[in-house]
Design a protein around this motif. Structure first.
Motif, PDB file in Angstrom:
ATOM      1  N   PRO A 108      -5.952   6.951 -13.025  1.00  0.00           N
ATOM      2  CA  PRO A 108      -4.712   6.162 -12.911  1.00  0.00           C
ATOM      3  C   PRO A 108      -3.463   7.009 -12.691  1.00  0.00           C
ATOM      4  CG  PRO A 108      -5.392   6.292 -15.201  1.00  0.00           C
ATOM      5  CD  PRO A 108      -6.496   6.915 -14.382  1.00  0.00           C
ATOM      6  N   ASP A 109      -3.564   8.302 -12.987  1.00  0.00           N
ATOM      7  CA  ASP A 109      -2.428   9.205 -12.792  1.00  0.00           C
ATOM      8  C   ASP A 109      -2.300   9.672 -11.348  1.00  0.00           C
ATOM      9  OD1 ASP A 109      -4.898  10.532 -13.223  1.00  0.00           O
ATOM     10  OD2 ASP A 109      -3.836  12.413 -13.603  1.00  0.00           O
ATOM     11  N   LEU A 110      -3.285   9.344 -10.505  1.00  0.00           N
ATOM     12  CA  LEU A 110      -3.281   9.827  -9.124  1.00  0.00           C
ATOM     13  C   LEU A 110      -3.413   8.729  -8.068  1.00  0.00           C
ATOM     14  CD1 LEU A 110      -5.618  12.935  -9.523  1.00  0.00           C
ATOM     15  CD2 LEU A 110      -3.142  12.944  -9.232  1.00  0.00           C
ATOM     16  N   ILE A 111      -4.125   7.655  -8.381  1.00  0.00           N
ATOM     17  CA  ILE A 111      -4.501   6.699  -7.334  1.00  0.00           C
ATOM     18  C   ILE A 111      -3.743   5.382  -7.443  1.00  0.00           C
ATOM     19  CG2 ILE A 111      -6.419   5.371  -6.347  1.00  0.00           C
ATOM     20  CD1 ILE A 111      -8.292   7.644  -7.211  1.00  0.00           C
ATOM     21  N   ARG A 112      -3.214   4.972  -6.286  1.00  0.00           N
ATOM     22  CA  ARG A 112      -2.623   3.643  -6.094  1.00  0.00           C
ATOM     23  C   ARG A 112      -3.422   2.933  -5.008  1.00  0.00           C
ATOM     24  NH1 ARG A 112       2.992   5.536  -4.092  1.00  0.00           N
ATOM     25  NH2 ARG A 112       3.202   3.371  -3.493  1.00  0.00           N
ATOM     26  N   ILE A 113      -3.559   1.623  -5.119  1.00  0.00           N
ATOM     27  CA  ILE A 113      -4.276   0.857  -4.100  1.00  0.00           C
ATOM     28  C   ILE A 113      -3.323  -0.140  -3.466  1.00  0.00           C
ATOM     29  CG2 ILE A 113      -6.172  -0.748  -3.635  1.00  0.00           C
ATOM     30  CD1 ILE A 113      -7.634   0.561  -6.020  1.00  0.00           C
ATOM     31  N   VAL A 114      -3.292  -0.130  -2.146  1.00  0.00           N
ATOM     32  CA  VAL A 114      -2.506  -1.077  -1.364  1.00  0.00           C
ATOM     33  C   VAL A 114      -3.500  -1.978  -0.651  1.00  0.00           C
ATOM     34  CG1 VAL A 114      -0.938  -1.307   0.594  1.00  0.00           C
ATOM     35  CG2 VAL A 114      -0.584   0.525  -1.060  1.00  0.00           C
ATOM     36  N   THR A 115      -3.357  -3.286  -0.829  1.00  0.00           N
ATOM     37  CA  THR A 115      -4.276  -4.238  -0.220  1.00  0.00           C
ATOM     38  C   THR A 115      -3.562  -5.575  -0.045  1.00  0.00           C
ATOM     39  OG1 THR A 115      -6.536  -5.136  -0.360  1.00  0.00           O
ATOM     40  CG2 THR A 115      -5.300  -4.988  -2.433  1.00  0.00           C
ATOM     41  N   SER A 116      -4.308  -6.612   0.262  1.00  0.00           N
ATOM     42  CA  SER A 116      -3.782  -7.977   0.339  1.00  0.00           C
ATOM     43  C   SER A 116      -4.959  -8.928   0.196  1.00  0.00           C
ATOM     44  CB  SER A 116      -3.030  -8.204   1.657  1.00  0.00           C
ATOM     45  OG  SER A 116      -3.880  -7.987   2.760  1.00  0.00           O
ATOM     46  N   GLU A 117      -4.685 -10.193   0.298  1.00  0.00           N
ATOM     47  CA  GLU A 117      -5.758 -11.175   0.156  1.00  0.00           C
ATOM     48  C   GLU A 117      -6.494 -11.427   1.462  1.00  0.00           C
ATOM     49  OE1 GLU A 117      -4.080 -14.613  -1.719  1.00  0.00           O
ATOM     50  OE2 GLU A 117      -3.813 -13.557  -3.616  1.00  0.00           O
ATOM     51  N   CYS A 118      -5.991 -10.865   2.560  1.00  0.00           N
ATOM     52  CA  CYS A 118      -6.670 -11.031   3.848  1.00  0.00           C
ATOM     53  C   CYS A 118      -6.588  -9.728   4.640  1.00  0.00           C
ATOM     54  CB  CYS A 118      -6.055 -12.174   4.650  1.00  0.00           C
ATOM     55  SG  CYS A 118      -4.324 -11.920   5.062  1.00  0.00           S
TER      56      CYS A 118
END
Length: 192
Positions: free
Chosen positions: A89-99
């Motif tokens: 959690p100190d390094l990774i971010r997730i960018v997404t969406s519902e589609c």
């Protein structure tokens, strides 16, 4: 899958509104990463772990963030990246969406989310084999402030045959016979 509530927003890319749901443990991440590693992924379940591990193995003395642009994969990629985000959690971010928004829009929303001084790319089906890659490139850029970009060649391995190409990025010198790197890029003599 994920217990963190997403930060939701929209960005405009070429006149089109693109949704962004960002999952991160904001209390654990570096507030000022020197490098943002952008990792765009879609249906990379066979490769994404090796890709993430190659970035996590980087030997460095500076803060980084890994921004995974997950574009609603239909395989197990999404579950894998969320498991990694929970482990790191100190390094990774997730960018997404519902589609699914497609490769270009997913890439743009991933890059737009970067907060580092420098942006490095490692696609979800790529690996960095040298654990010093980031350090070498960042040391060079920090010492040579008149440079704005560094790159290197790549190896490619054909999944079906296992054949390896040691210089996967072609140099087509017949398109430009000068030494100016900008002209070589513009003419397609050299690609990144």
């Amino acid at each position: 899958m994920n217990t963190l509530p997403p930060r939701e927003r929209e960005i405009c890319i070429n006149g089109m509104t693109v949704p962004v749901m960002e999952y991160a443990d904001w209390t654990s991440l570096s507030a000022r990463p020197l490098v943002s590693v952008a990792m765009v992924t879609y249906n990379h379940e066979d490769y994404i772990e090796a890709s993430l591990e190659s970035v996590l193995r980087q030997e460095r003395s500076f803060p980084i963030e890994i921004i995974v642009g997950e574009d609603c994969s239909t395989d197990d990629t999404k579950h894998i990246v969320f498991a990694y985000q929970r482990k790191h959690p100190d390094l990774i971010r997730i960018v997404t969406s519902e589609c699914n928004v497609g490769m270009r829009r997913n890439g743009m929303r991933t890059y737009e989310s970067a907060g580092g001084k420098y942006l490095a790319f490692c696609e979800g089906d790529d690996c960095w084999h040298d654990p010093h890659k980031l350090r070498i490139q960042i040391d060079f850029l920090e010492k040579n402030t008149d440079y704005g970009l560094v790159c290197c060649n790549a190896r490619s391995r054909r999944v079906a045959t296992g054949a390896v190409d040691e210089k996967a990025i072609p140099v087509r010198s017949h398109l430009c016979d000068c030494d100016d790197p900008y002209l070589r890029l513009l003419t397609g003599s050299m690609i990144i």
